[in-house]
Scaffold this motif. Structure first.
Motif, short mmCIF file in Angstrom:
data_model
loop_
_atom_site.label_atom_id
_atom_site.label_comp_id
_atom_site.label_asym_id
_atom_site.label_seq_id
_atom_site.Cartn_x
_atom_site.Cartn_y
_atom_site.Cartn_z
N GLY A 50 89.70 82.13 13.40
CA GLY A 50 89.43 80.78 13.88
C GLY A 50 90.46 80.37 14.90
O GLY A 50 91.40 81.09 15.21
N ASN A 63 95.25 76.10 14.30
CA ASN A 63 95.08 74.70 13.88
C ASN A 63 96.39 74.04 13.47
O ASN A 63 96.40 73.06 12.74
N GLY A 79 85.15 83.49 13.07
CA GLY A 79 85.53 82.32 12.31
C GLY A 79 85.24 81.02 13.02
O GLY A 79 86.00 80.59 13.90
N SER A 80 84.14 80.39 12.71
CA SER A 80 83.82 79.03 13.10
C SER A 80 83.71 78.85 14.62
O SER A 80 83.45 79.79 15.36
N GLY A 81 83.91 77.60 15.08
CA GLY A 81 83.75 77.30 16.50
C GLY A 81 84.76 77.99 17.38
O GLY A 81 84.50 78.22 18.57
N SER A 111 80.69 83.23 10.59
CA SER A 111 80.50 82.17 9.60
C SER A 111 80.82 80.81 10.17
O SER A 111 81.67 80.69 11.07
N VAL A 112 80.17 79.82 9.63
CA VAL A 112 80.45 78.44 10.03
C VAL A 112 81.91 78.09 9.75
O VAL A 112 82.51 77.27 10.46
N ILE A 113 82.48 78.72 8.74
CA ILE A 113 83.90 78.58 8.42
C ILE A 113 84.24 79.69 7.43
O ILE A 113 83.34 80.28 6.82
N ALA A 118 85.21 77.11 3.05
CA ALA A 118 83.92 76.54 2.68
C ALA A 118 83.91 76.14 1.22
O ALA A 118 83.41 75.06 0.84
#
Length: 467
Positions: free
Chosen positions: A347, A350, A386-388, A408-410, A415
């Motif tokens: 991802g 963050n 991983g996600s966006g 995956s969406v996350i 999740a």
């Protein structure tokens, strides 16, 4: 990085031309003959005498020498600054020559190579000298719109407006080791400024240059860049063959474990297998670089075709990585070069620093460039999707997957946490998310699963256990 060291050798305009041009191919371009009043447009006392001394010392009539030549076989317009002529400064006559060079490049569909060594604008011509920067910027913009590449070589020194137009405004920036590079020249910086910040090496670290190249390697490096950027073949790139296992995962959690396996092939292995040779595009031109998280550049296939690439390396991608990928796609789109992207990240980064560096805006920029690109983009998911932070690099309608990947969406662990499930439910959640490569094909998220041979897809997986 050392704060100081031996000053790099300052090559004259003719010496640097001889260094990069194929023997016997340089031909100087004609330029307008400008008549100016005594001592220039400002009547600066002694200006004519200064120019005469500079001409006698260097053998040049102005601070730039422009012409056409071949570099490792590729024709280009070369602009070589002569620092010995009034510090390589820009005046009206310099602007005349620069404009003539760009006009010739567009008329003959040639890339432009500024070989920069300048202290900035010429004091003896005042604002008329400074306004040449607008003139140069206009010519550069027209050349960019014409779909022609500009590759700058930064020599010692490259400062002032010359750096802020011909240098930093180029598509690709190479620099000689130890060259002084910065908007502020040595005589106008704060007295406590760290000189190490104004070097080619510092600009590379800050994402403002693509490579520092020793003089002995300059011709080969420049020639390769020119070859790759002037050989458009706007047909979609084939997805690479899978380099890992061929069997498909039985469960969602198995897909996650295989994608996270430390021995799984990563971006470097895929790029090495896909290209015969490649060059790196480094940095976002906004003060950042993410070489450990995003590899960008141009490569040559075995059939001679050029393909641009942006590849995640399996780590969290930093904002500078997304901006560098966006820069790559813009350039490839303008030059008509197809793009290959490799998705492999847990991802987007963050942490707090990523937020301060504009993570959201950087990801949004990449989404926009992929969506707007006219050149074909091909994507292969080679590991974690991983996600966006992964989806931003994926081509809508032309994304493929390897057997040891997931999308995956996350992440399943996150999740489960969002759904307020117990840690023991992570594996079940992974299955419910339908993140296996074969699930993604069935859902229409990816086009297909690549195998490790040219004539086949991955082997089918056993059915997932109930639940």
């Amino acid at each position: 990085m050392p704060a100081s060291g031996p000053a790099p050798a300052r090559l004259s305009a003719r010496r640097v031309l001889a260094l990069v041009a194929d023997p016997g191919t340089f031909a100087e371009l004609p330029h307008p003959a400008r008549q100016s009043p005594p001592d220039g447009p400002l009547g600066w006392q002694g200006y004519d005498a200064s120019r005469a001394r500079a001409a006698e010392r260097t053998g040049e009539e102005e601070s730039v020498v422009v012409g056409t030549a071949r570099v490792e076989g590729t024709a280009a317009v070369l602009i070589a600054f002569e620092f010995g002529f009034l510090g390589g400064s820009l005046g009206e006559r310099t602007g005349d020559r620069l404009e003539a060079a760009y006009v010739h490049a567009r008329a003959h569909r040639l890339p432009v190579v500024p070989l920069v060594a300048t202290g900035g604008s010429r004091m003896q011509e005042g604002m008329l000298a400074l306004s040449q920067l607008q003139r140069v910027a206009r010519q550069s913009a027209l050349t960019r719109e014409a779909g022609l590449a500009q590759v700058a070589v930064l020599r010692d020194p490259t400062t002032g407006g010359g750096w802020a137009t011909l240098g930093a405004g180029a598509d690709v920036i190479l620099a000689l080791p130890g060259a002084q590079v910065g908007f502020a020249g040595s005589r106008v910086r704060p007295p406590d400024a760290d000189p190490a910040a104004y070097t080619a090496e510092a600009q590379l670290a800050a994402g403002a240059a693509d490579a520092v190249v020793p003089p002995a390697e300059l011709k080969a490096s420049l020639g390769l860049w020119l070859r790759l950027l002037t050989a458009p073949a706007p047909i979609p790139a084939d997805p690479p063959l899978a380099l890992g296992g061929s069997a498909l995962p039985a469960t969602g959690w198995e897909a996650v474990r295989r994608a996270r396996a430390p021995h799984r092939p990563r971006a470097e292995a895929y790029l090495d297998a896909y290209f015969t040779r490649r060059v790196a595009l480094v940095g976002d031109r906004c003060g950042g670089a993410d070489p450990g998280g995003m590899l960008c550049g141009f490569g040559e296939r075995a059939d001679g075709r050029t393909v641009a690439f942006a590849a995640q390396t399996g780590t969290a991608t930093r904002p500078a990585g997304y901006r560098t990928a966006a820069r790559l796609i813009r350039l490839a789109d303008r030059l008509g070069i197809p793009v290959l992207t490799l998705v492999d990240t847990p991802g987007a980064a963050n942490d707090a620093e990523a937020e301060r560096q504009g993570a959201g805006a950087a990801i949004a920029e990449l989404f926009g460039e992929v969506a707007a690109a006219r050149t074909p983009i091909t994507t292969l998911v080679v590991g974690e999707g991983g996600s966006g932070g992964a989806l931003a690099l994926a081509a809508p309608g032309n994304t493929w997957a390897t057997p040891d990947s997931y999308f995956s969406v996350i992440a399943p662990e996150l999740a489960a946490a969002i759904l307020k499930r117990a840690p023991d439910d992570v594996e079940t959640t992974a299955g419910q998310l339908r993140i296996r490569p074969q699930d993604l094909v069935e859902l229409g998220v990816v086009r297909g699963i690549v195998g490790n041979s040219p004539d086949g897809l991955a082997a089918p997986a056993p059915p997932a256990p109930p639940g």
